[in-house]
Design a protein around this motif. Structure first.
Motif, PDB file in Angstrom:
ATOM      1  N   ARG A  51       0.845  -1.201   0.000  1.00 26.55           N
ATOM      2  CA  ARG A  51       0.000   0.000   0.000  1.00 26.55           C
ATOM      3  C   ARG A  51       0.880   1.250   0.000  1.00 26.55           C
ATOM      4  N   GLY A  52       1.301   1.651  -1.186  1.00 29.68           N
ATOM      5  CA  GLY A  52       2.119   2.843  -1.347  1.00 29.68           C
ATOM      6  C   GLY A  52       1.335   3.955  -2.013  1.00 29.68           C
ATOM      7  N   TYR A  53       2.052   4.860  -2.666  1.00 26.81           N
ATOM      8  CA  TYR A  53       1.409   5.967  -3.352  1.00 26.81           C
ATOM      9  C   TYR A  53       0.593   5.459  -4.533  1.00 26.81           C
ATOM     10  N   LEU A  54      -0.433   6.213  -4.892  1.00 31.03           N
ATOM     11  CA  LEU A  54      -1.381   5.783  -5.909  1.00 31.03           C
ATOM     12  C   LEU A  54      -1.141   6.484  -7.244  1.00 31.03           C
ATOM     13  N   GLY A  93      -1.001  14.422   3.350  1.00 32.95           N
ATOM     14  CA  GLY A  93      -0.829  14.818   4.734  1.00 32.95           C
ATOM     15  C   GLY A  93      -1.888  14.194   5.635  1.00 32.95           C
ATOM     16  N   LYS A  94      -3.002  13.749   5.029  1.00 33.35           N
ATOM     17  CA  LYS A  94      -4.074  13.099   5.775  1.00 33.35           C
ATOM     18  C   LYS A  94      -4.169  11.607   5.476  1.00 33.35           C
ATOM     19  N   CYS A  95      -3.704  11.198   4.315  1.00 34.22           N
ATOM     20  CA  CYS A  95      -3.854   9.807   3.865  1.00 34.22           C
ATOM     21  C   CYS A  95      -3.197   8.835   4.844  1.00 34.22           C
ATOM     22  N   ILE A  96      -3.906   7.746   5.175  1.00 33.73           N
ATOM     23  CA  ILE A  96      -3.374   6.714   6.063  1.00 33.73           C
ATOM     24  C   ILE A  96      -3.004   5.451   5.274  1.00 33.73           C
ATOM     25  N   PHE A  97      -3.054   5.529   3.951  1.00 30.56           N
ATOM     26  CA  PHE A  97      -2.645   4.438   3.063  1.00 30.56           C
ATOM     27  C   PHE A  97      -3.402   3.140   3.359  1.00 30.56           C
ATOM     28  N   LYS A 114       4.762   0.680  -5.158  1.00 33.50           N
ATOM     29  CA  LYS A 114       5.588   0.372  -3.998  1.00 33.50           C
ATOM     30  C   LYS A 114       6.333   1.611  -3.503  1.00 33.50           C
ATOM     31  N   ILE A 115       5.955   2.784  -4.000  1.00 33.41           N
ATOM     32  CA  ILE A 115       6.623   4.026  -3.616  1.00 33.41           C
ATOM     33  C   ILE A 115       6.102   4.469  -2.253  1.00 33.41           C
ATOM     34  N   HIS A 116       7.005   4.703  -1.317  1.00 42.41           N
ATOM     35  CA  HIS A 116       6.590   5.113   0.023  1.00 42.41           C
ATOM     36  C   HIS A 116       7.499   6.180   0.610  1.00 42.41           C
ATOM     37  N   ASP A 117       8.557   6.547  -0.100  1.00 41.97           N
ATOM     38  CA  ASP A 117       9.556   7.453   0.480  1.00 41.97           C
ATOM     39  C   ASP A 117       9.645   8.750  -0.324  1.00 41.97           C
ATOM     40  N   VAL A 118       8.555   9.498  -0.331  1.00 47.13           N
ATOM     41  CA  VAL A 118       8.509  10.787  -1.026  1.00 47.13           C
ATOM     42  C   VAL A 118       8.637  11.897   0.012  1.00 47.13           C
ATOM     43  N   ALA A 119       9.502  12.865  -0.264  1.00 47.21           N
ATOM     44  CA  ALA A 119       9.728  13.979   0.663  1.00 47.21           C
ATOM     45  C   ALA A 119       9.058  15.241   0.137  1.00 47.21           C
ATOM     46  N   TYR A 120       8.506  16.046   1.048  1.00 44.56           N
ATOM     47  CA  TYR A 120       7.860  17.305   0.697  1.00 44.56           C
ATOM     48  C   TYR A 120       8.490  18.427   1.515  1.00 44.56           C
ATOM     49  N   ARG A 121       8.487  19.612   0.940  1.00 44.89           N
ATOM     50  CA  ARG A 121       9.065  20.771   1.645  1.00 44.89           C
ATOM     51  C   ARG A 121       8.134  21.296   2.718  1.00 44.89           C
TER      52      ARG A 121
END
Length: 242
Positions: A51-54, A93-97, A114-121
């Motif tokens: 359950r990663g990014y969509l 910021g709200k998503c619980i995946f 399978k992406i789970h390591d995205v960084a935001y400023r």
């Protein structure tokens, strides 16, 4: 209260414990038994259902609002596009995946990764618009091999494999059950016409007759999105198999 007293080891016991520590260090250096991986040089191999990014496929979306309705974190909002249809946006910021949105999508418009390591400023950038969901986020990869967890009897080992684990998965679309909206109790309909207003595809039309307002559903064009069923205050609309 008794004080904790340090054990009084003999010289032989000190030497024995040091030898055991050295043996453990040598064994770990030759055949490591740790259950961790050296991220980001190594990446754990995730299952295809991780359950990663969509990723969003607008060609499959029928604007049923199902993903927004079912989201327990209220992270999905529908945005009107230039073609007049509504597509989802996700606030990570709200998503619980939980991927309830993916499971509820009848056409497979939402796809897992399978992406789970995205960084935001900052938190504002975590709101991902529809246009940004079509393509995966930019990933800078440093991993040259991936790690698999292998259970051998009661022991857990790591298997290190040279290569990169594919982060984008291509799962088959869900088996589709053709459904359409149908009025199961026409006599209880109040003629409020809310179903006609919320229908994104214009398949519901009203006509004024002598005994009141009559609602007509074009079953050939109905996509079974269920918006009219959700908004019907009298609960006279149902989704039935085509």
């Amino acid at each position: 209260m008794r004080k904790v007293v340090a054990p009084d080891y003999t010289v032989f016991e000190h030497v024995k414990r040091h030898v055991e520590a050295v043996k453990t260090a040598i064994r770990e250096a030759i055949i490591p038994e740790s259950v961790t991986c050296s991220y980001p040089k190594e990446r754990r191999k995730m299952p295809a259902s991780f359950r990663g990014y969509l990723i969003f496929d607008p060609d499959r979306c029928i604007s049923c609002f199902g993903c927004a309705f079912i989201c327990p974190a209220n992270a999905i909002r529908m945005k009107e596009a230039e073609d007049g249809r509504y597509y989802p946006t996700i606030d990570y910021g709200k998503c619980i995946f939980c991927h309830f949105c993916l499971d509820s999508c009848p056409e497979g418009a939402l796809k897992p990764t399978k992406i789970h390591d995205v960084a935001y400023r900052d938190l504002d950038r975590m709101l991902t618009l529809t246009e940004e969901m079509i393509e995966p986020p930019e990933i800078i990869r440093e991993d040259k091999r991936y790690v698999e967890y292998v259970i051998d009897g009661r022991d857990l080992h790591l298997r290190r494999v040279d290569g990169e684990d594919e982060l984008l998965v291509d799962l088959p679309p869900p088996s589709k059950v053709e459904r359409i909206a149908s009025c199961i109790d026409p006599e209880s309909c109040t003629g409020c016409r809310i179903c006609e207003e919320v229908c994104e595809h214009g398949v519901i039309r009203s006509s004024v007759e002598e005994d009141g307002v009559r609602m007509v559903i074009d079953s050939e064009r109905c996509t079974g999105c269920g918006l009219c069923v959700k908004e019907c205050s009298m609960r006279v609309l149902r989704l039935v198999r085509r």
